[in-house]
Design a protein around this motif. Structure first.
Motif, PDB file in Angstrom:
ATOM      1  N   ALA A   6      -7.248  -4.187 -13.433  1.00  0.00           N
ATOM      2  CA  ALA A   6      -6.482  -5.738 -13.609  1.00  0.00           C
ATOM      3  C   ALA A   6      -5.475  -5.290 -12.356  1.00  0.00           C
ATOM      4  N   GLU A   7      -5.556  -4.144 -11.659  1.00  0.00           N
ATOM      5  CA  GLU A   7      -4.649  -3.842 -10.550  1.00  0.00           C
ATOM      6  C   GLU A   7      -5.331  -4.134  -8.862  1.00  0.00           C
ATOM      7  N   ARG A   8      -7.100  -3.910  -9.825  1.00  0.00           N
ATOM      8  CA  ARG A   8      -7.658  -4.543  -8.873  1.00  0.00           C
ATOM      9  C   ARG A   8      -8.050  -5.907  -8.422  1.00  0.00           C
ATOM     10  N   VAL A   9      -8.024  -6.848  -9.776  1.00  0.00           N
ATOM     11  CA  VAL A   9      -8.144  -7.650  -9.303  1.00  0.00           C
ATOM     12  C   VAL A   9      -6.919  -8.667  -9.204  1.00  0.00           C
ATOM     13  N   ALA A  10      -5.628  -8.681  -9.311  1.00  0.00           N
ATOM     14  CA  ALA A  10      -4.877  -8.666  -9.043  1.00  0.00           C
ATOM     15  C   ALA A  10      -4.165  -8.573  -7.449  1.00  0.00           C
ATOM     16  N   SER A  11      -4.859  -7.510  -7.219  1.00  0.00           N
ATOM     17  CA  SER A  11      -4.405  -6.718  -5.601  1.00  0.00           C
ATOM     18  C   SER A  11      -5.827  -7.761  -4.822  1.00  0.00           C
ATOM     19  N   THR A  12      -6.863  -8.073  -5.036  1.00  0.00           N
ATOM     20  CA  THR A  12      -7.869  -9.212  -4.698  1.00  0.00           C
ATOM     21  C   THR A  12      -7.539 -10.608  -4.572  1.00  0.00           C
ATOM     22  N   LEU A  13      -6.901 -11.056  -5.169  1.00  0.00           N
ATOM     23  CA  LEU A  13      -6.460 -12.368  -5.244  1.00  0.00           C
ATOM     24  C   LEU A  13      -5.461 -12.641  -4.413  1.00  0.00           C
ATOM     25  N   VAL A  14      -4.418 -11.687  -4.691  1.00  0.00           N
ATOM     26  CA  VAL A  14      -3.418 -11.919  -3.466  1.00  0.00           C
ATOM     27  C   VAL A  14      -3.863 -12.108  -2.062  1.00  0.00           C
ATOM     28  N   ASN A  15      -4.815 -11.037  -1.472  1.00  0.00           N
ATOM     29  CA  ASN A  15      -5.277 -10.167  -0.233  1.00  0.00           C
ATOM     30  C   ASN A  15      -5.969 -12.060  -0.389  1.00  0.00           C
ATOM     31  N   ALA A  16      -6.780 -12.367  -1.077  1.00  0.00           N
ATOM     32  CA  ALA A  16      -7.453 -13.512  -0.809  1.00  0.00           C
ATOM     33  C   ALA A  16      -6.439 -14.804  -0.072  1.00  0.00           C
ATOM     34  N   TRP A  17      -5.597 -15.096  -1.068  1.00  0.00           N
ATOM     35  CA  TRP A  17      -4.597 -15.844  -1.316  1.00  0.00           C
ATOM     36  C   TRP A  17      -3.673 -15.814   0.060  1.00  0.00           C
ATOM     37  N   ALA A  18      -3.192 -14.193   0.053  1.00  0.00           N
ATOM     38  CA  ALA A  18      -2.562 -14.620   1.740  1.00  0.00           C
ATOM     39  C   ALA A  18      -3.805 -14.142   2.924  1.00  0.00           C
ATOM     40  N   GLN A  19      -4.544 -14.261   2.702  1.00  0.00           N
ATOM     41  CA  GLN A  19      -5.597 -14.269   4.474  1.00  0.00           C
ATOM     42  C   GLN A  19      -6.034 -16.199   4.245  1.00  0.00           C
ATOM     43  N   ARG A  20      -6.459 -16.921   3.320  1.00  0.00           N
ATOM     44  CA  ARG A  20      -6.504 -18.532   3.613  1.00  0.00           C
ATOM     45  C   ARG A  20      -5.054 -18.735   3.828  1.00  0.00           C
ATOM     46  N   GLY A  21      -3.335 -18.333   3.906  1.00  0.00           N
ATOM     47  CA  GLY A  21      -1.960 -18.673   4.939  1.00  0.00           C
ATOM     48  C   GLY A  21      -1.989 -19.237   3.000  1.00  0.00           C
ATOM     49  N   ASP A  22      -2.020 -18.763   2.001  1.00  0.00           N
ATOM     50  CA  ASP A  22      -0.996 -19.360   0.819  1.00  0.00           C
ATOM     51  C   ASP A  22       0.714 -18.174   0.865  1.00  0.00           C
ATOM     52  N   ASP A  23       1.467 -18.652   0.503  1.00  0.00           N
ATOM     53  CA  ASP A  23       2.387 -17.660   0.046  1.00  0.00           C
ATOM     54  C   ASP A  23       2.652 -17.147  -1.024  1.00  0.00           C
ATOM     55  N   VAL A  24       2.296 -15.696  -0.540  1.00  0.00           N
ATOM     56  CA  VAL A  24       1.583 -14.697  -2.136  1.00  0.00           C
ATOM     57  C   VAL A  24       3.487 -14.091  -2.080  1.00  0.00           C
ATOM     58  N   HIS A  25       3.487 -13.841  -3.830  1.00  0.00           N
ATOM     59  CA  HIS A  25       4.539 -13.518  -3.759  1.00  0.00           C
ATOM     60  C   HIS A  25       4.096 -12.997  -5.084  1.00  0.00           C
ATOM     61  N   LEU A  26       3.940 -11.162  -5.520  1.00  0.00           N
ATOM     62  CA  LEU A  26       3.367 -10.152  -6.425  1.00  0.00           C
ATOM     63  C   LEU A  26       4.744  -9.826  -6.964  1.00  0.00           C
ATOM     64  N   VAL A  27       4.651  -9.646  -8.582  1.00  0.00           N
ATOM     65  CA  VAL A  27       6.197  -9.037  -8.971  1.00  0.00           C
ATOM     66  C   VAL A  27       5.540  -7.932  -9.976  1.00  0.00           C
ATOM     67  N   VAL A  28       5.335  -6.990  -9.437  1.00  0.00           N
ATOM     68  CA  VAL A  28       5.181  -5.197 -10.004  1.00  0.00           C
ATOM     69  C   VAL A  28       6.402  -5.262 -11.486  1.00  0.00           C
ATOM     70  N   THR A  29       5.779  -5.563 -12.347  1.00  0.00           N
ATOM     71  CA  THR A  29       6.343  -5.417 -13.257  1.00  0.00           C
ATOM     72  C   THR A  29       6.522  -3.923 -14.683  1.00  0.00           C
ATOM     73  N   TYR A  30       5.714  -2.775 -13.508  1.00  0.00           N
ATOM     74  CA  TYR A  30       5.638  -2.223 -14.448  1.00  0.00           C
ATOM     75  C   TYR A  30       7.768  -1.170 -14.450  1.00  0.00           C
ATOM     76  N   SER A  31       7.817  -0.671 -15.220  1.00  0.00           N
ATOM     77  CA  SER A  31       9.326  -0.312 -15.680  1.00  0.00           C
ATOM     78  C   SER A  31       9.595   1.257 -14.526  1.00  0.00           C
ATOM     79  N   GLY A  32       8.823   1.485 -13.301  1.00  0.00           N
ATOM     80  CA  GLY A  32       9.374   2.268 -12.712  1.00  0.00           C
ATOM     81  C   GLY A  32       8.679   2.067 -11.078  1.00  0.00           C
ATOM     82  N   ARG A  33       9.311   2.435 -10.270  1.00  0.00           N
ATOM     83  CA  ARG A  33       9.075   2.023  -9.365  1.00  0.00           C
ATOM     84  C   ARG A  33       7.836   2.865  -7.922  1.00  0.00           C
TER      85      ARG A  33
END
Length: 125
Positions: A6-33
């Motif tokens: 799921a993380e691989r798919v999410a990173s692929t999507l956000v990278n593609a959207w950012a590459q085409r110029g979209d404003d992309v915000h990824l929120v990592v919900t894991y309880s740690g950092r």
């Protein structure tokens, strides 16, 4: 953002959207950092939900604080859409987005062989 599918798919999507110029915000919900296993386009804005909720917030109170923080993010960023992955995150995201008018795309990436009795709460059995 560990090394899961799921993380691989999410990173692929956000990278593609950012590459085409979209404003992309990824929120990592894991309880740690931590760090992202997959490389992200520098244009992707990353927020760790753990940074918005005190570490001492555990149990039901912690869940409610994370839910409120996610809702504040949705309301403040006013995204065109929210895309969510993983059962528990999907559930929380749908609740956080209720009444905001922001569409949510909830994606499930589950290996049926790994589905356990623990998940019976989610599927109503």
């Amino acid at each position: 953002m560990n090394c899961g599918g799921a993380e691989r798919v999410a990173s692929t999507l956000v990278n593609a959207w950012a590459q085409r110029g979209d404003d992309v915000h990824l929120v990592v919900t894991y309880s740690g950092r931590g760090t992202c296993f997959y490389e992200l386009n520098p244009a992707v804005k990353v927020t760790y939900l753990a940074d918005l909720v005190p570490a001492a917030s555990k149990g039901l109170v912690g869940q409610l604080k994370r839910l409120a923080a996610a809702r504040r993010l949705i309301l403040s960023h006013k995204p065109d859409a929210v895309v969510s992955f993983l059962t528990h995150v999907n559930f929380r995201t749908l609740i956080a987005a209720l009444g905001t008018g922001v569409p949510v795309i909830a994606c499930e990436h589950t290996d049926p062989a790994a589905w356990s009795a623990l998940h019976t709460v989610w599927d109503g059995r």
